[in-house]
Enzyme design. Sequence first.
Site, PDB file in Angstrom:
ATOM      1  CB  SER A  78      35.686  53.589  55.843  1.00 42.08           C
ATOM      2  OG  SER A  78      34.095  53.646  55.839  1.00 42.08           O
ATOM      3  CG  ASP A  86      32.546  58.669  50.237  1.00 39.77           C
ATOM      4  OD1 ASP A  86      31.671  57.606  50.569  1.00 39.77           O
ATOM      5  OD2 ASP A  86      33.751  58.510  50.949  1.00 39.77           O
ATOM      6  CG  HIS A 133      33.360  54.395  50.958  1.00 38.86           C
ATOM      7  ND1 HIS A 133      33.623  55.388  51.822  1.00 38.86           N
ATOM      8  CD2 HIS A 133      33.657  53.329  51.869  1.00 38.86           C
ATOM      9  CE1 HIS A 133      33.825  55.174  53.082  1.00 38.86           C
ATOM     10  NE2 HIS A 133      33.806  53.862  53.317  1.00 38.86           N
TER      11      HIS A 133
END
Length: 528
Positions: free
Chosen positions: A229, A451, A480
């Site tokens: 991320s 995502d 994710h």
Amino acid sequence: MRAVALYGALGSLVLTTLVSAPADALAPGHTPGGYAEALGAAKAAQQAAAAGIRFGACPVAEGLPAPFECGTVSVPLDYAHPHGKHINLTVSRGRATGPAHERQGALVYNPGGPGGSGMFFPLLAAVPQWKKLAKAYDFIGYAPRGVGRSAPLSCVNPASFAKAPTDAPQHPSAAYKRKKIAEAKAYAQGCARKAGADLRHFTSLNNARDLDVLRAALGERRLTYMGASYGTYFGALYATLFPGHVRRMVFDSVVDPDPKKIWYRSNLDQSAAFEKRWGDWRRWVARHDKVYHLGRTAGQVLASYDRASKRLGHRPAGKVGPGELQAALLQVGYTDTYWARGANALAAYLRGDAKPLRVLAEPDASGAAASENANAVYTAVECNDARWPRSWRVWDRDNTRLAERAPFETWQNAWMNLPCAFWKTHSQRPLDVRAARGALPPTLLLASERDAATPYTGALELRRRLPGSALVTERDAGTHGIGGGPNRCVNRHLDTYLLTGAVPARGAQCAPRREPAATAGKGLKQPA
């Protein structure tokens, strides 16, 4: 030679590091401060290499029992002044479990954020999907600047930050908007008041520089790193600033590094993507109506959610109001392991049992300080990293338009970021992430097509900017963070890369993970 002439006071100590520094990291105007930060980072890395990290037993607060170890690494608060104030970053280590001849060094991990701590990472060595890598690598976690015990940031009293229940109107009134504007201004003022002049140094660029100091302190000539991320963004900054220091890098669930996206546009894109993933969940719930009885179509499931939100607005379930319901069900957009739990809680509440929803959504007072700290770091980094619209009219126009087609997350996301409209420190110009062909060893990108938190287009953009990178795609999936999860195809490529350096020549396509089972909670009918 110009850099040495301008900053000769740093002495010959940094000359050997400067020889290997990338030319673009020293280019004037390329990053805020240019030469000064580059020289400061080189100085700090050399000092860290000499000092190392003194590992010992971990503090109880970290939840890491023996044989895991903890220590600290000292980094400059301001890399333009490496002899000035320093802060300590906490570091954790789990030693490689395999024989010495299989050891490949340290694998540094960041789980994202901004505001997330990777101190837990050594614990993953015991998880089956990570055992091959744990044999070869020391697992290194750390808390970035501002996070946890690493010079922690705070903007408000944690008790007031965690106040509940709250509202979550999808099409807020003018009066509600005025209330949220006032809250955002007060929050920005709180950050400035509590952190003072230090606040402007909490940035993604400094996170990348800190990563190089950590590399040096660990005794690693080149960095092996896995970021998820937000960790992919400052990992990409690292690859741009320090390409010669990269050994292997994994970017899992990729932030779009285009400077035009950082961070205002990125958040608008995210809200639109969450609407699609929210729809995926509602269609799944509808297919299992015999279990949950929330509706036979996605529209009917949405009506059930709206009914619950309206009811909670009139009479909260303990500290769960519409805002807490929305935040809880936002998790279905992050991972499908949450799908059944979210459906069970919503179904039980609508049948008169609020307990599962309270367990799922009620704020935990014991975690209030950690939540406030994470939010403070998130806000500081994103507000400092780039320029944000200063006019409320721009925010109102863009989010009102987006909420017409993506109402679930749009305004909640806007309120979270609105303090950046009133930020007091000077915002930076985002670095143009990219590498020349051949400047980097191969890197590995992991992404799922649906995502929501980091839309798939971000992975395509980073692949374009880092020649030689390979993208592994989990098709028709939306969780994710996919590395080390249940998809064996993804994990095979991850293991192969980190153990051998090899990437799939043209990328790879992996079939989606198995769809979640529709498991019923207490009092709900089991599937036929």
